[in-house]
Design an enzyme around this catalytic site. Structure first.
Site, PDB file in Angstrom:
ATOM      1  N   SER A 139       0.792  -1.241  -0.075  1.00 45.30           N
ATOM      2  CA  SER A 139       0.028   0.014  -0.185  1.00 45.30           C
ATOM      3  C   SER A 139       0.855   1.164  -0.225  1.00 45.30           C
ATOM      4  O   SER A 139       2.151   1.036   0.482  1.00 45.30           O
ATOM      5  CB  SER A 139      -0.938   0.085   1.325  1.00 45.30           C
ATOM      6  OG  SER A 139      -1.525   1.071   1.360  1.00 45.30           O
ATOM      7  N   TYR A 152      -1.558  -0.434  10.493  1.00 43.17           N
ATOM      8  CA  TYR A 152      -1.630  -0.921   8.911  1.00 43.17           C
ATOM      9  C   TYR A 152      -0.752  -0.372   8.199  1.00 43.17           C
ATOM     10  O   TYR A 152      -0.328  -1.315   7.457  1.00 43.17           O
ATOM     11  CB  TYR A 152      -3.270  -0.176   8.663  1.00 43.17           C
ATOM     12  CG  TYR A 152      -3.262  -0.397   7.052  1.00 43.17           C
ATOM     13  CD1 TYR A 152      -3.732  -1.670   6.520  1.00 43.17           C
ATOM     14  CD2 TYR A 152      -3.140   0.655   6.091  1.00 43.17           C
ATOM     15  CE1 TYR A 152      -3.618  -2.148   5.378  1.00 43.17           C
ATOM     16  CE2 TYR A 152      -3.508   0.164   4.892  1.00 43.17           C
ATOM     17  CZ  TYR A 152      -3.752  -1.138   4.470  1.00 43.17           C
ATOM     18  OH  TYR A 152      -4.064  -1.518   3.292  1.00 43.17           O
TER      19      TYR A 152
END
Ligand code: NDP
Ligand code: 8X3
Length: 253
Positions: A139, A152
């Site tokens: 990501s 995350y």
């Protein structure tokens, strides 16, 4: 015999779109996820075009992963592409307010789950050799910090470094490894992150053109079908509407 793609998190978003893309191009697909009814529906849809094998799989459970890989039907055993896609974000609040269980869930899924599947499939990928690839879904959060990203983003930084390190060990085997790092994409990701807040999810994607799951599926297929001597180490993909903001400065008063 057709090439086989093994896709984790195929019940939604990028994984489901990837299964459709690979199957539409004549690949056999192994689709996994925890929601059986969705796997069954996708399997029924894809089976009209291409061989498909589905299996309920929680990537956090290494025993389940090993057992599943060992019991793959003969025609699905030789994997050409692993799409390590299963993952999630939780608790978009500041670190100091989050439930520790949410952190554990992200670590267990995005890190432990990804290494479980990778480890189990390395022998078959190495046997395939030239042209094989591992596409790890990282990501932009693994590269760029932002508030509420905490574990995350850190888990996706792990994905990036693990991908690079794997490349070192796999040199000479022909197996390629890519950290594919998308920016904002409209999937069920935000619904999961907000624990079912549809309004929050809608608000995030409103008025902008986020990436679609199909955009990332195209990218995955592109990476998997590049000539075997090309390895894209990291690919960061944002929608044109997304860019960086200035640093935040705290001021008294
Ligand atoms: P979705 O929520 O739409 O899909 C997530 C998929 O992961 C689902 O199929 C889900 O299946 C699966 N999954 C979650 N936990 C587990 C588990 N324990 N075991 C097996 N499968 C699991 O989100 P996206 O498609 O957007 O997300 C896919 C990947 O892309 C994730 O790794 C995410 O971090 C990453 N990403 C997403 C971005 C975005 O903006 N959407 C941007 C950058 C990266 P099930 O619940 O059935 O198990
Ligand atoms: C998901 C993209 O920007 O929400 O990985 O971190 S972002």
């Amino acid at each position: 015999m057709s090439k086989v793609a093994f896709i984790t998190g195929a019940t939604s978003g990028f994984g489901r779109a990837a299964a459709r893309k690979f199957a539409s191009q004549g690949w056999s697909v192994v689709i996994t996820g925890r929601r059986e009814e969705r796997l069954q529906a996708l399997s029924d849809e894809l089976a009209e075009r291409s061989p498909v094998h589905y299996q309920v799989l929680d990537v956090r459970n290494n025993e389940e992963v090993v057992q599943m890989v060992q019991s793959l039907p003969e025609t699905f055993k030789n994997i050409t592409c692993l799409v390590n896609n299963a993952g999630l974000a939780l608790a978009p609040q500041p670190s100091q307010t989050v439930d520790i269980n949410d952190w554990h869930t992200m670590i267990d899924t995005n890190i432990t789950g990804l290494v479980n599947v990778t480890h189990a499939l390395l022998p078959t990928l190495i046997e395939t050799g030239s042209g094989a690839s591992i596409i790890n879904v990282g990501s932009i959060a693994g590269q760029w910090p932002y508030p509420g990203s905490h574990v995350y983003g850190a888990s996706k930084a792990f994905v990036k470094q693990f991908s690079y390190n794997l490349r070192c060990d796999l040199q000479g085997t022909g197996v390629r490894v890519t950290d594919l790092a998308p920016g904002i994409a409209e999937t069920e990701f935000t619904l999961v992150r907000t624990k079912g807040d549809q309004a929050a999810s809608d608000a995030l994607y409103e008025g902008t053109r986020a990436l679609a799951a199909e955009d990332i599926a195209e990218t995955m297929f592109y990476l998997a079908t590049l000539p075997p001597h090309i390895n894209v180490n990291r690919m960061e993909v944002m929608p044109t509407d997304q860019a960086w903001s200035p640093f935040a400065i705290h001021r008294e008063n």
